[in-house]
Motif scaffolding. Structure first.
Motif, PDB file in Angstrom:
ATOM      1  N   LEU A 168       4.004  -6.428  44.893  1.00  0.00           N
ATOM      2  CA  LEU A 168       3.412  -5.231  44.285  1.00  0.00           C
ATOM      3  C   LEU A 168       2.822  -5.565  42.920  1.00  0.00           C
ATOM      4  N   GLU A 169       3.510  -6.426  42.187  1.00  0.00           N
ATOM      5  CA  GLU A 169       3.015  -6.831  40.870  1.00  0.00           C
ATOM      6  C   GLU A 169       1.720  -7.629  40.985  1.00  0.00           C
ATOM      7  N   ARG A 170       1.589  -8.402  42.065  1.00  0.00           N
ATOM      8  CA  ARG A 170       0.375  -9.202  42.248  1.00  0.00           C
ATOM      9  C   ARG A 170      -0.795  -8.356  42.741  1.00  0.00           C
ATOM     10  N   LEU A 171      -0.490  -7.300  43.482  1.00  0.00           N
ATOM     11  CA  LEU A 171      -1.543  -6.532  44.139  1.00  0.00           C
ATOM     12  C   LEU A 171      -2.315  -5.622  43.198  1.00  0.00           C
ATOM     13  N   PHE A 172      -1.621  -5.048  42.221  1.00  0.00           N
ATOM     14  CA  PHE A 172      -2.235  -3.998  41.420  1.00  0.00           C
ATOM     15  C   PHE A 172      -2.382  -4.395  39.957  1.00  0.00           C
ATOM     16  N   THR A 173      -3.486  -3.909  39.394  1.00  0.00           N
ATOM     17  CA  THR A 173      -3.719  -4.095  37.970  1.00  0.00           C
ATOM     18  C   THR A 173      -3.116  -2.901  37.220  1.00  0.00           C
ATOM     19  N   ASP A 174      -3.324  -2.874  35.926  1.00  0.00           N
ATOM     20  CA  ASP A 174      -2.804  -1.773  35.120  1.00  0.00           C
ATOM     21  C   ASP A 174      -3.814  -0.632  34.982  1.00  0.00           C
ATOM     22  N   SER A 175      -4.860  -0.666  35.772  1.00  0.00           N
ATOM     23  CA  SER A 175      -5.888   0.373  35.672  1.00  0.00           C
ATOM     24  C   SER A 175      -5.340   1.717  36.130  1.00  0.00           C
ATOM     25  N   GLU A 176      -5.908   2.777  35.591  1.00  0.00           N
ATOM     26  CA  GLU A 176      -5.460   4.129  35.908  1.00  0.00           C
ATOM     27  C   GLU A 176      -5.730   4.480  37.369  1.00  0.00           C
ATOM     28  N   SER A 177      -6.794   3.919  37.940  1.00  0.00           N
ATOM     29  CA  SER A 177      -7.137   4.229  39.332  1.00  0.00           C
ATOM     30  C   SER A 177      -6.084   3.682  40.303  1.00  0.00           C
ATOM     31  N   ASP A 178      -5.438   2.576  39.935  1.00  0.00           N
ATOM     32  CA  ASP A 178      -4.415   1.972  40.792  1.00  0.00           C
ATOM     33  C   ASP A 178      -3.032   2.590  40.593  1.00  0.00           C
ATOM     34  N   LYS A 179      -2.845   3.278  39.494  1.00  0.00           N
ATOM     35  CA  LYS A 179      -1.502   3.711  39.104  1.00  0.00           C
ATOM     36  C   LYS A 179      -0.810   4.623  40.118  1.00  0.00           C
ATOM     37  N   PRO A 180      -1.472   5.661  40.665  1.00  0.00           N
ATOM     38  CA  PRO A 180      -0.772   6.550  41.601  1.00  0.00           C
ATOM     39  C   PRO A 180      -0.192   5.830  42.811  1.00  0.00           C
ATOM     40  N   LEU A 181      -1.008   4.975  43.458  1.00  0.00           N
ATOM     41  CA  LEU A 181      -0.522   4.257  44.638  1.00  0.00           C
ATOM     42  C   LEU A 181       0.557   3.253  44.265  1.00  0.00           C
ATOM     43  N   ARG A 182       0.379   2.591  43.114  1.00  0.00           N
ATOM     44  CA  ARG A 182       1.361   1.604  42.672  1.00  0.00           C
ATOM     45  C   ARG A 182       2.718   2.257  42.438  1.00  0.00           C
ATOM     46  N   VAL A 183       2.722   3.424  41.819  1.00  0.00           N
ATOM     47  CA  VAL A 183       3.972   4.137  41.543  1.00  0.00           C
ATOM     48  C   VAL A 183       4.635   4.581  42.849  1.00  0.00           C
ATOM     49  N   LYS A 184       3.834   5.102  43.780  1.00  0.00           N
ATOM     50  CA  LYS A 184       4.384   5.542  45.065  1.00  0.00           C
ATOM     51  C   LYS A 184       5.035   4.394  45.816  1.00  0.00           C
ATOM     52  N   LEU A 185       4.345   3.244  45.866  1.00  0.00           N
ATOM     53  CA  LEU A 185       4.889   2.092  46.590  1.00  0.00           C
ATOM     54  C   LEU A 185       6.144   1.549  45.905  1.00  0.00           C
TER      55      LEU A 185
END
Length: 375
Positions: A168-185
């Motif tokens: 999960l750490e490798r897949l997502f950046t810290d951008s706001e657009s990625d944040k919702p899905l990153r938090v859910k996962l």
């Protein structure tokens, strides 16, 4: 990233001397053309044709044929000294399909970094494909998100929760657009439940369906494939269309059973399922291997099932030796019962990832799980 590398076309020992004598023997335009240039053009045609075949067999769930054209395409790609700009999409799509087909096999590695799963590798090629598109459509975004979700889901299905958090750490950046899905996962990983609604709704079968939609678009854009057009003309002119598959030679190999034998075993399995269950089977497994599209996409499952049959030589006939149920199969069974209900064993069997089971075996196993309080 898996890169295309290998010997440049026409670089085999002795090629220049033999071509010189060949050129001197004739002054026709064909013989006077540089052999290396001729080989390069022919290789481009062959790669386009191989990619077309790979796409078709991926969509039709033809496991053995998919693997055959996978090997052809990979050999052609490895022979490129560099990827021509106009063939980047072709190369990237081939690499994507090869990895998606093995997406649930965490023991297989396409990258030198052993942490990178097949789906992570597939995501890198999908990102390259997106860069080649003139305009990104919603389909591209959907596929990108589905691959990301399924990378996490596959790790969780195999109970690799620590690895799921790391990926999960490798897949997502810290951008706001990625944040919702990153938090859910991240929340889902903490629950250690691979069957939460998000992962079920954005399933592997949905990913396959979306990729098939992309393949259709790609094929329409590449209808001018030279070899495909010429082969089609040849078949039409000689009336070979009706007999081409009838005359197709069987694959006879100790380690690789023929398609005919596999289909015969699948026929026996279908007969067993039909006779042993009262469930409704409107789309038999056999039809998938005969080229007809099922209502739901089970490409990866068909590829893996056929590979297991051919690799291990396990018969799918009615009579089997008793084999121990795995933890993964128990999870598949529980998920199927939640989705289709108790009693719909044939439907659960067709949609689940089971190792040579029948509907009766599923019913007996559920009875056992219920008796020990795990049902």
């Amino acid at each position: 990233m898996a890169a295309a590398a290998g010997v440049a076309p026409g670089a085999m020992d002795g090629g220049s001397s033999s071509s010189s004598s060949f050129s001197s023997s004739s002054s026709s335009p064909v013989s006077s053309a540089p052999p290396a240039a001729v080989e390069a053009v022919a290789a481009e045609w062959m790669l386009e044709f191989a990619c077309s075949c790979l796409c078709r067999h991926f969509a039709e769930q033809s496991g053995a044929e998919f693997r055959r054209w996978r090997d052809v395409a990979q050999a052609l790609i490895n022979g490129l000294s560099q990827i021509p700009p106009h063939q980047k999409k072709t190369v990237y799509l081939c690499q994507l399909l090869i990895r998606i087909a093995q997406g649930k096999n965490l023991g297989l590695h396409f990258e030198s970094d052993q942490r990178i799963s097949p789906l992570e590798s597939a995501l890198s090629f999908w990102t390259l494909l997106e860069k080649e598109e003139i305009k990104l459509e919603k389909l591209h975004e959907d596929i990108h998100r589905l691959i990301q979700i399924q990378i996490v889901a596959v790790h969780m299905e195999n109970r690799y929760f620590k690895e799921a958090a790391e990926v999960l750490e490798r897949l997502f950046t810290d951008s706001e657009s990625d944040k919702p899905l990153r938090v859910k996962l991240a929340t889902i990983i903490k629950t250690k439940d691979p069957y939460v609604p998000l992962l079920q709704n954005f399933s592997y079968s949905l990913l396959i369906s979306k990729i098939k939609s992309y393949i259709e678009l790609f094929m329409k854009e590449n209808e001018t494939n030279f070899l495909l057009q010429e082969a089609t003309k040849q078949v039409a002119s000689k009336g070979l269309e009706a007999t081409a598959w009838q005359n197709r030679p069987l694959e006879v190999n100790e380690n690789d059973k023929s398609d005919l034998e596999t289909k015969q075993r699948l026929i026996k399995e279908e007969q067993c399922i039909t006779s042993q269950s009262s469930g409704d089977i409107k789309n038999p497994t056999l039809r998938r291997h005969l080229g007809q599209k099922p209502k739901e996409s089970r490409v990866l499952q068909s590829l893996n099932n056929m590979q297991n049959v051919e690799k291990n030589g396990v018969s799918l006939a009615c009579s089997r030796k008793r084999q121990r149920w795995t933890y993964q199969e128990d999870l598949e069974l529980k998920s199927g019962v939640r989705k289709f209900g108790v009693g719909n064993w044939a439907k659960i069997l067709l949609h689940g990832n089971f190792n040579n089971r029948t509907s009766v075996m599923l019913k007996d196993r559920w009875r056992t799980l219920s008796r020990i309080g795990q049902g």
